[in-house]
Design a protein around this motif. Structure first.
Motif, mmCIF file in Angstrom:
data_model
loop_
_atom_site.group_PDB
_atom_site.id
_atom_site.type_symbol
_atom_site.label_atom_id
_atom_site.label_comp_id
_atom_site.label_asym_id
_atom_site.label_seq_id
_atom_site.Cartn_x
_atom_site.Cartn_y
_atom_site.Cartn_z
ATOM 1 N N GLU A 119 114.979 21.680 73.853
ATOM 2 C CA GLU A 119 114.899 21.023 75.161
ATOM 3 C C GLU A 119 113.542 20.373 75.374
ATOM 4 N N THR A 120 113.080 19.650 74.374
ATOM 5 C CA THR A 120 111.764 19.018 74.465
ATOM 6 C C THR A 120 111.724 17.889 75.480
ATOM 7 N N ALA A 121 112.877 17.370 75.870
ATOM 8 C CA ALA A 121 112.887 16.330 76.904
ATOM 9 C C ALA A 121 112.498 16.910 78.257
ATOM 10 N N GLN A 122 112.609 18.219 78.416
ATOM 11 C CA GLN A 122 112.323 18.863 79.692
ATOM 12 C C GLN A 122 110.886 19.359 79.828
ATOM 13 N N ILE A 123 110.092 19.294 78.759
ATOM 14 C CA ILE A 123 108.709 19.783 78.845
ATOM 15 C C ILE A 123 107.743 18.622 78.664
ATOM 16 N N LEU A 124 106.541 18.821 79.141
ATOM 17 C CA LEU A 124 105.505 17.801 79.002
ATOM 18 C C LEU A 124 104.949 17.814 77.584
ATOM 19 N N GLU A 125 104.364 16.698 77.186
ATOM 20 C CA GLU A 125 103.809 16.590 75.839
ATOM 21 C C GLU A 125 102.769 17.663 75.561
ATOM 22 N N GLY A 148 116.303 17.956 71.536
ATOM 23 C CA GLY A 148 116.625 17.706 72.934
ATOM 24 C C GLY A 148 117.766 16.705 73.041
ATOM 25 N N ASP A 149 118.610 16.898 74.012
ATOM 26 C CA ASP A 149 119.749 15.998 74.226
ATOM 27 C C ASP A 149 119.553 15.315 75.568
ATOM 28 N N HIS A 150 119.243 14.031 75.552
ATOM 29 C CA HIS A 150 118.969 13.307 76.789
ATOM 30 C C HIS A 150 120.227 13.125 77.643
ATOM 31 N N LEU A 188 120.387 17.082 79.509
ATOM 32 C CA LEU A 188 119.330 17.209 80.520
ATOM 33 C C LEU A 188 118.456 15.972 80.433
ATOM 34 N N PRO A 189 118.257 15.278 81.540
ATOM 35 C CA PRO A 189 117.462 14.051 81.494
ATOM 36 C C PRO A 189 115.980 14.350 81.203
ATOM 37 N N PRO A 190 115.286 13.393 80.588
ATOM 38 C CA PRO A 190 113.859 13.605 80.300
ATOM 39 C C PRO A 190 113.018 13.717 81.571
#
Length: 111
Positions: A70-76, A102-104, A107-109
């Protein structure tokens, strides 16, 4: 002489890793020992890694691969926390692979 020194060094490395399980005094120490020496997969959130970073570094984690879900949900910046949870060996990180998942559509980025 160099061969003997290498042999002795390897013996001390093995002795360093051989902790008698019975000598560990409490459940937390035993859990930390099992976690750092025998676990194949360790799962935690980036937030938990950030909150307990100093304790995790003191436990001397050693890992080569890192999967962040779920890397789209966390900050860089949050992706760097798990990458820095182990001590460098001679100034070089053991980390070889980082896989960001992550699946955009699910869960949206976060922007």
């Amino acid at each position: 002489a160099e061969g003997c020194m290498r042999y002795i060094t390897n013996v001390f490395k093995e002795l360093e890793e051989c902790h008698a399980f019975e000598l560990l005094r409490n459940g937390r120490d035993r859990g930390n020992y099992l976690l750092t020496r025998h676990a194949r997969i360790i799962a935690m959130t980036c937030t938990h890694a950030a909150l307990t970073r100093s304790r995790l570094v003191d436990m001397s984690f050693k890992y080569d691969n890192l999967i962040i879900e779920e890397t789209a949900q966390i900050l860089e910046v949050e992706t760097f926390i798990p990458m820095l949870l182990q001590k460098n060996e001679r100034g070089i990180s053991r980390l070889k692979r980082v896989c960001l998942i992550g699946d955009h559509h699910q869960l949206p980025p976060v922007v």
